[in-house]
Scaffold this motif. Structure first.
Motif, PDB file in Angstrom:
ATOM      1  N   GLU A  29       0.885  -1.176   0.000  1.00  0.00           N
ATOM      2  CA  GLU A  29       0.000   0.000   0.000  1.00  0.00           C
ATOM      3  C   GLU A  29       0.908   1.207   0.000  1.00  0.00           C
ATOM      4  O   GLU A  29       2.063   1.124   0.407  1.00  0.00           O
ATOM      5  N   TYR A  30       0.369   2.354  -0.417  1.00  0.00           N
ATOM      6  CA  TYR A  30       1.119   3.602  -0.264  1.00  0.00           C
ATOM      7  C   TYR A  30       0.158   4.775  -0.261  1.00  0.00           C
ATOM      8  O   TYR A  30      -0.982   4.657  -0.737  1.00  0.00           O
ATOM      9  N   ALA A  31       0.622   5.891   0.295  1.00  0.00           N
ATOM     10  CA  ALA A  31      -0.239   7.075   0.381  1.00  0.00           C
ATOM     11  C   ALA A  31       0.605   8.320   0.535  1.00  0.00           C
ATOM     12  O   ALA A  31       1.775   8.253   0.941  1.00  0.00           O
ATOM     13  N   LYS A  32      -0.005   9.443   0.233  1.00  0.00           N
ATOM     14  CA  LYS A  32       0.641  10.729   0.466  1.00  0.00           C
ATOM     15  C   LYS A  32       0.138  11.246   1.804  1.00  0.00           C
ATOM     16  O   LYS A  32      -1.075  11.334   2.027  1.00  0.00           O
ATOM     17  N   VAL A  33       1.055  11.519   2.734  1.00  0.00           N
ATOM     18  CA  VAL A  33       0.698  12.019   4.058  1.00  0.00           C
ATOM     19  C   VAL A  33       1.555  13.262   4.319  1.00  0.00           C
ATOM     20  O   VAL A  33       2.790  13.167   4.224  1.00  0.00           O
ATOM     21  N   PHE A  34       0.929  14.370   4.657  1.00  0.00           N
ATOM     22  CA  PHE A  34       1.686  15.610   4.896  1.00  0.00           C
ATOM     23  C   PHE A  34       2.733  15.879   3.818  1.00  0.00           C
ATOM     24  O   PHE A  34       3.929  15.972   4.111  1.00  0.00           O
ATOM     25  N   ASP A  35       2.371  15.937   2.583  1.00  0.00           N
ATOM     26  CA  ASP A  35       3.275  16.317   1.481  1.00  0.00           C
ATOM     27  C   ASP A  35       4.356  15.296   1.141  1.00  0.00           C
ATOM     28  O   ASP A  35       5.205  15.560   0.296  1.00  0.00           O
ATOM     29  N   ASN A  36       4.391  14.186   1.837  1.00  0.00           N
ATOM     30  CA  ASN A  36       5.393  13.166   1.500  1.00  0.00           C
ATOM     31  C   ASN A  36       4.716  11.841   1.205  1.00  0.00           C
ATOM     32  O   ASN A  36       3.588  11.612   1.630  1.00  0.00           O
ATOM     33  N   TYR A  37       5.449  10.978   0.507  1.00  0.00           N
ATOM     34  CA  TYR A  37       4.912   9.657   0.184  1.00  0.00           C
ATOM     35  C   TYR A  37       5.449   8.626   1.165  1.00  0.00           C
ATOM     36  O   TYR A  37       6.604   8.685   1.568  1.00  0.00           O
ATOM     37  N   TYR A  38       4.570   7.699   1.522  1.00  0.00           N
ATOM     38  CA  TYR A  38       4.910   6.624   2.451  1.00  0.00           C
ATOM     39  C   TYR A  38       4.335   5.329   1.876  1.00  0.00           C
ATOM     40  O   TYR A  38       3.207   5.321   1.379  1.00  0.00           O
ATOM     41  N   GLY A  39       5.094   4.246   1.981  1.00  0.00           N
ATOM     42  CA  GLY A  39       4.563   2.979   1.494  1.00  0.00           C
ATOM     43  C   GLY A  39       5.171   1.783   2.198  1.00  0.00           C
ATOM     44  O   GLY A  39       6.268   1.858   2.758  1.00  0.00           O
ATOM     45  N   THR A  40       4.450   0.684   2.164  1.00  0.00           N
ATOM     46  CA  THR A  40       4.864  -0.547   2.850  1.00  0.00           C
ATOM     47  C   THR A  40       5.478  -1.536   1.860  1.00  0.00           C
ATOM     48  O   THR A  40       4.762  -2.043   0.988  1.00  0.00           O
ATOM     49  N   PRO A  41       6.787  -1.823   1.964  1.00  0.00           N
ATOM     50  CA  PRO A  41       7.370  -2.844   1.087  1.00  0.00           C
ATOM     51  C   PRO A  41       6.694  -4.201   1.317  1.00  0.00           C
ATOM     52  O   PRO A  41       6.552  -4.642   2.460  1.00  0.00           O
ATOM     53  N   ALA A  42       6.288  -4.833   0.233  1.00  0.00           N
ATOM     54  CA  ALA A  42       5.476  -6.052   0.357  1.00  0.00           C
ATOM     55  C   ALA A  42       6.286  -7.287   0.749  1.00  0.00           C
ATOM     56  O   ALA A  42       5.825  -8.099   1.568  1.00  0.00           O
TER      57      ALA A  42
END
Ligand code: GTP
Ligand code: MG
Length: 214
Positions: free
Chosen positions: A79-92
């Motif tokens: 999954e990934y998302a933009k949070v507070f102007d930055n991108y965050y994601g979970t390596p599968a």
């Protein structure tokens, strides 16, 4: 794993903690990891700059936007998302290998990521939302962290009220008045969820064995 043919094994579960900024999620996450040997942290990838207190590969994989986009395109993120102007994601990949080995994985991710995990793996997911006792308390906690500028604190406060509306998408709610009590509650959820019948593998054979006197 046991060589006992009738041993009951367990599928790993995905334990998600979400909360508005400053509600105490990271403190609770750290305590869970310290106190329970069978759960490991999912280390996210992010485009956010590293803070002086953070270690690359431990707190996050700090990568640039190009690398992040590559991971998205190669479908390496669960999954990934933009949070507070930055991108965050979970390596599968690390998540899959832990789950297959029957170990649990702890996620410190936002509501957007939690929704995506729910679409992909609802039955393996346990979702916990942490609320602050009051907004005044939340503001105190954000200010006392002092690792962000005043402008960032103000922005996070403004967003907190919005984020809280997502509480209803979670299975469990912890109101974090006292962090020690919250940790006990989070561990109680984790340990009860491990015993859910649906997660147990080989239960039918085990009971059959019991009935045959084994
Ligand atoms: N969807 C998603 N959200 C993530 C991921 N990693 C971290 N987050 C969320 O991004 C938000 C910001 O995280 P950070 O930049 O580390 O900031 P922080 O100071 O820890 O902020 P809070 O945890 O919100 O207090 C938090 O809500 C995290 O839960 C991820 O892989 N996916
Ligand atoms: Mg955090």
């Amino acid at each position: 794993m046991s060589s006992d043919p009738y041993a009951v094994q367990r599928r790993g579960l995905m334990f998600v903690l979400s909360s508005p900024s400053g509600a105490g999620k990271s403190t609770i996450a750290r305590a869970i990891l310290d106190q329970d040997p069978d759960i490991t942290m999912s280390v996210s990838a992010t485009t956010r700059p590293r803070r002086p207190s953070e270690t690359h590969g431990k707190d996050y994989h700090f990568i640039d936007r190009t690398e992040f986009d590559l991971m998205v395109n190669r479908q390496e993120l669960l999954e990934y998302a933009k949070v507070f102007d930055n991108y965050y994601g979970t390596p599968a990949a690390p998540v899959h290998s832990e789950l297959e080995a029957g170990r649990d994985v702890l996620f410190d991710i936002d509501w957007q990521g939690t929704q995506q995990l729910a679409e992909k793996a609802r039955e393996d997911l346990v979702r916990v939302f942490i609320l602050p006792p009051t907004m005044v308390e939340l503001e105190h906690r954000l200010e006392s962290r002092a690792q962000d500028s005043a402008a960032v604190v103000a922005k996070r406060m403004a967003k907190a009220a919005d984020e809280m509306t997502h509480y209803a998408e979670y299975d469990y709610i912890i109101i974090n008045r006292d962090v020690e009590i919250s940790v006990v509650q989070a561990l109680a959820i984790l340990r009860a969820e491990r015993l859910k019948r649906d997660r147990l593998i080989g239960l039918g054979e085990f009971v059959k064995g019991l009935r045959q006197g084994q």
